[in-house]
Design an enzyme around this catalytic site. Structure first.
Site, PDB file in Angstrom:
ATOM      1  CG  HIS A 402      -1.615   1.293   1.487  1.00 50.49           C
ATOM      2  ND1 HIS A 402      -1.260   2.160   2.495  1.00 50.49           N
ATOM      3  CD2 HIS A 402      -2.653   1.868   0.843  1.00 50.49           C
ATOM      4  CE1 HIS A 402      -2.072   3.210   2.479  1.00 50.49           C
ATOM      5  NE2 HIS A 402      -2.921   3.061   1.484  1.00 50.49           N
ATOM      6  CG  ASN A 403      -0.424   5.071   0.128  1.00 48.01           C
ATOM      7  OD1 ASN A 403      -1.120   4.855  -0.874  1.00 48.01           O
ATOM      8  ND2 ASN A 403      -0.834   5.869   1.107  1.00 48.01           N
ATOM      9  CD  GLU A 432      -2.108   2.741  -3.372  1.00 47.70           C
ATOM     10  OE1 GLU A 432      -3.128   3.441  -3.469  1.00 47.70           O
ATOM     11  OE2 GLU A 432      -1.749   2.204  -2.302  1.00 47.70           O
ATOM     12  CG  ASP A 434      -1.479   7.253  -4.125  1.00 49.54           C
ATOM     13  OD1 ASP A 434      -1.876   6.177  -4.593  1.00 49.54           O
ATOM     14  OD2 ASP A 434      -1.683   7.605  -2.947  1.00 49.54           O
ATOM     15  CG  HIS A 447      -0.667  10.028   0.987  1.00 54.76           C
ATOM     16  ND1 HIS A 447      -0.809   9.835   2.333  1.00 54.76           N
ATOM     17  CD2 HIS A 447      -1.801   9.558   0.430  1.00 54.76           C
ATOM     18  CE1 HIS A 447      -1.979   9.258   2.581  1.00 54.76           C
ATOM     19  NE2 HIS A 447      -2.602   9.087   1.433  1.00 54.76           N
ATOM     20  CD  GLU A 481      -5.521   6.816  -4.491  1.00 54.17           C
ATOM     21  OE1 GLU A 481      -5.962   7.855  -3.952  1.00 54.17           O
ATOM     22  OE2 GLU A 481      -5.065   5.854  -3.853  1.00 54.17           O
TER      23      GLU A 481
END
Length: 847
Positions: A402-403, A432, A434, A447, A481
């Site tokens: 995640h992230n 991931e 973003d 983020h 994302e």
């Protein structure tokens, strides 16, 4: 202390029912054993083979040599000013130490080792304006690098060579890319460390020198990592003995002996230390030298429990014959073996050539065999790729991050390509990204709406391309994302096409519309994009006119689900314009909102998947477990941490695996129990990042429910017996000289709720070197295919809470039975080179 004999008879732990009832298990018997063995340290368990040689013999001595065991001891440290003769003697002693350590590393006379020992000046780079000359040099122990420091009150710094994770030539780090010019590309190199330690960016005086540093460091790291357990422990104890000899007179005074015991993590009271010292000081000289140190070493390196086990089978004039070894392997270790297998073990592990010629195994050879990786707790057949990799992709648990770009917390920590590299090197198969609009029409990753730093999207894709398949050949999923404008989405698509090339899956495999996922085997070396898509995949096989396609899609569901945690600006962002070229890259992992299991079954294609915040997923896994499992037989599900976890903490992945969820994304940068469990789940199957789900979780009509546990093929009730016998060479938690750990062991079971359990030993006071427990635990395990076993060792503290020392997690079905050494991992998941736990394991069908 728990009852042992009854349970031992119950499961026929031959000769455990004899050996563990012997006198050395009782306090009275143990006291007698101490008296017989010189009452060594109040313990009977030590981590080193009891070879009948002095310390120097083990490193230097050739047959017939009269060299004494302390004759080569010296240390690189600040000393009082020496006379010329003293300096010459000191240098000669130092050279002997270097020769000793070089020989142990298999690098005697190696020019690359000599290069590191000589050291040299390098330019250390912190920023474009901070570049300073610093000296880097290998110390005489051949396992510690010294680097000069200009900090006030800190004239030098050291770091262990085994803390190096990689050495990279060129301007590969973010620091060097930002702070140096392309002209120095060939002179640059970076030393990367395990854990959270910052990289060391360096510039050499020439390209040849930079290549020499990289080659020499890589060779040294490789040789240190390839030391076997015996060599590692010998190297360590030799270093501690040298450190203890403060005045470098090749002798041990009583205070120096006590200092040595503190270095190896044992605390003795003064009376006991004096008694032990006097017992070894046969000459009554007030110090230990020569044969006295040899005697002390023999006492220190003896393991009584190995004597007991070995003695039960060494029936041939005090040695194990090949037939004796077969009996041990079959009765104790429960291994299917042959006489030929036993002879191969003797040939490989017996150090005594005369015994080997007679096909006999000495106690030293027996211990060396028990330290062999294939004889440890993890079944060697499960280490390698052994699962069927031809099943559809959604039939596997997939190691997921995640992230991934974050190195620390979720609010203000740095973003880095290095975070992707670390995750991929740990076997992570879903990362991931973003993505946000950046300056100069270059998308960035960070983020959003936080103070985390930004990195270029193209730099991340380059790093992923280079490191994606170094640990595993199986496919990597890029979970996008996407918050970018249409223009910068086109740039993203262009970068992925140009950098990933043919490895990027942009069309379905085959010539027709697929009805199921391809297998990991079919997708070897490939990248899959997870993200939004403008239309159904079926449309790519039909004549769709562009004007019929809507360029609006709803925002990525992860950010949508977290909307209540985000600023108003983010809440109002309901629609996202999507570039067609980026949309067309989404083939097998199209992101959609979840509107219930029934809706998904009726209206979604197999390739349409949802992401679930941990709270939502946990509720579904508890309240609708069977429906979730059936959903995951046909679809992929991704789980991610709640937005409230701003500290990058993690949730327990086990309940989600129990519900068949494949992509259970965790914060890989965080050292925690949950990451230990994740590492344990994926330590098998060649660390490929893919673990095949049990058959009953791949059947669309399955009745399996981890919460209610009805009868079915999943119910295979087993009884697990674990005896925690001893530990060896545990590291200090607090590096202060007099800080000694009080180790306590917890055995934990993770799996379906009925299987979750833990049991603890009592703590052992003031002994991290060779603590012994001899405590037996019993667990009932109902669904072994989903269970994991975790061995946790902590420093016991009843007032402020226990502190982590080491752990090891393993799938239940990958346990080997019998007497097994358990390797221990530190907080970051890296191996503690010399530390270990010794246990007896037995699994039987429950009555």
């Amino acid at each position: 202390m728990k009852s042992r004999i009854v349970v031992a008879h119950q499961v026929e732990l031959y000769p455990l029912n004899q050996a563990l009832s012997r006198s050395w298990l009782s306090a009275d018997g143990l006291r007698k054993s101490w008296e017989q063995r010189g009452r060594l340290l109040g313990q009977m368990v030590t981590p080193f083979p009891s070879h009948r040689f002095s310390l120097a013999d083990r490193f230097n001595k050739t047959p017939g040599s009269s060299r004494q065991p302390w004759s080569n001891m010296s240390c690189v440290q600040r000393q009082h000013k020496l006379s010329k003769s003293e300096e010459l003697l000191r240098n000669a002693s130092s050279q002997k130490v270097i020769q000793t350590n070089a020989k142990l590393l298999g690098m005697e006379g190696d020019p690359d080792l000599q290069f590191l020992l000589q050291g040299g000046d390098l330019l250390k780079v912190l920023s474009s304006s901070w570049k300073k000359t610093r000296c880097l040099k290998l110390q005489e122990d051949c396992k510690t690098m010294w680097r000069e420091s200009k900090k006030v009150f800190k004239s030098s710094q050291t770091f262990p060579v085994d803390s190096i994770s990689a050495v990279r030539l060129g301007r590969q780090s973010e620091g060097l890319k930002k702070s140096t010019e392309e002209q120095v590309e060939g002179r640059c190199f970076t030393i990367l460390f395990k854990g959270r330690r910052k990289n060391l960016d360096l510039i050499a005086s020439s390209e040849e020198e930079a290549r020499r540093w990289v080659r020499s460091l890589e060779k040294l790291v490789s040789n240190i990592n390839n030391l076997n357990r015996q060599q590692t422990t010998e190297h360590w104890i030799f270093s501690c003995l040298r450190k203890a000899d403060k005045d470098k007179d090749d002798k041990l005074s009583q205070s120096e002996m006590k200092r040595f015991l503190q270095l190896i993590n044992i605390e003795l009271d003064d009376d006991y230390a004096e008694m032990l010292f006097k017992q070894c000081d046969k000459s009554n000289s007030g110090y230990l030298a020569g044969a006295e140190i040899e005697h002390f070493y023999d006492l220190l390196t003896h393991r009584e429990e190995i004597d007991v086990i070995y003695g039960e089978y060494a029936k041939t004039t005090g040695f194990m014959s090949a037939q004796n070894l077969v009996e041990f392997l079959m009765k104790e270790q429960r291994e299917k073996t042959t006489l030929a297998d036993a002879k191969q073990i003797i040939e490989k592990h017996e150090p005594d050539e005369q015994a080997k010629a007679k096909e006999l195994l000495s106690k030293d050879g027996f211990l060396m065999y028990l330290h062999n990786p294939d004889a440890m707790l993890l079944n060697p057949d499960h280490k390698v790729l052994h699962h069927d990799m031809q099943q559809p992709l959604n039939h596997y648990f997939i190691s997921s991050s995640h992230n991934t770009y974050l190195m620390e917390d979720q609010l203000k920590g740095p973003s880095s390509t290095e975070a992707y590299i670390r995750a991929l090197m740990k076997g992570c198969r879903c990362v991931e990204l973003d993505c946000w609009d950046g300056s100069d029409n270059e998308p960035v990753i960070y983020h959003g709406y936080t103070l985390t730093s930004k990195i270029l999207f193209k730099d991340v894709i380059k790093a992923i391309k280079e490191y994606a398949f170094k640990t595993s050949d199986y496919p990597v999923i890029l979970s996008l994302e996407n918050h970018c404008s249409v223009e910068q989405q086109s740039v993203m698509a262009k970068h992925m096409t140009s950098i990933l090339g043919s490895a990027l899956v942009t069309t379905p495999l085959g010539d027709s519309m697929p009805t199921n996922f391809p297998s990991p085997e079919e997708l070897k070396g490939k990248f899959l994009i997870k993200g939004k898509r403008l239309n159904k995949l079926e449309a790519s096989f039909a004549d769709a006119s562009p004007e019929d396609e809507d360029t609006d899609v709803t925002e990525e569901e992860e950010s949508g689900n977290e909307a209540e945690k985000e600023p108003e600006e983010k809440k109002s962002k309901k629609k996202l314009k999507l570039a067609k070229e980026l949309s067309n890259m989404v083939i097998y992992c199209k992101s959609v909102h979840f509107h219930g299991f029934e809706d998904a079954r009726k209206n979604l294609g197999f390739y349409e998947m949802s992401s679930f915040k941990e709270g939502k997923a946990m509720n579904l896994a508890e309240d609708s477990a069977n429906a979730y499992i059936r959903h995951n037989v046909e679809k992929l599900s991704r789980i991610y941490p709640a937005g409230s976890r701003t500290d990058s903490s993690n949730y327990n992945p086990v309940p989600l695996w129990n519900a068949g969820c494949q992509i259970v994304a965790l914060n890989f940068q965080t050292s925690c129990k949950e990451m230990d469990i994740n590492q344990g789940r994926f330590v098998v199957n060649g660390k490929s990042g893919y673990v095949l789900k049990p058959a009953y979780m791949r059947d669309v009509s399955t009745e399996f429910d981890p919460i209610t546990l009805t009868r079915g093929e999943w119910l295979q009730n087993k009884t697990l017996h674990v005896m925690v016998i001893s530990a060896q060479q545990l590291p200090k938690v607090n590096k202060k000289k007099r800080s000694i750990v009080d180790p306590i062991v917890t055995v934990e079971i993770y799996g379906v709720p009925a299987d979750v359990a833990e049991q603890k030993t009592s703590p052992v006071d003031n002994n991290g070197f060779n603590p012994a427990w001899n405590e037996l635990f019993q667990f009932e395990v109902y669904v072994p295919e989903l269970a994991l076993v975790r061995f946790l060792i902590e420093d016991h503290d009843s007032t402020s809470g226990n502190e982590f020392i080491g752990q090891y997690t393993i799938p239940f079905n990958s346990l080997q039975m019998g007497y097994r050494h358990v390797p221990l991992l530190n907080k970051n998941g890296d191996l503690l080179p010399s530390a270990g736990l010794f246990v007896f394991v037995m699994v039987v069908d429950a009555q």
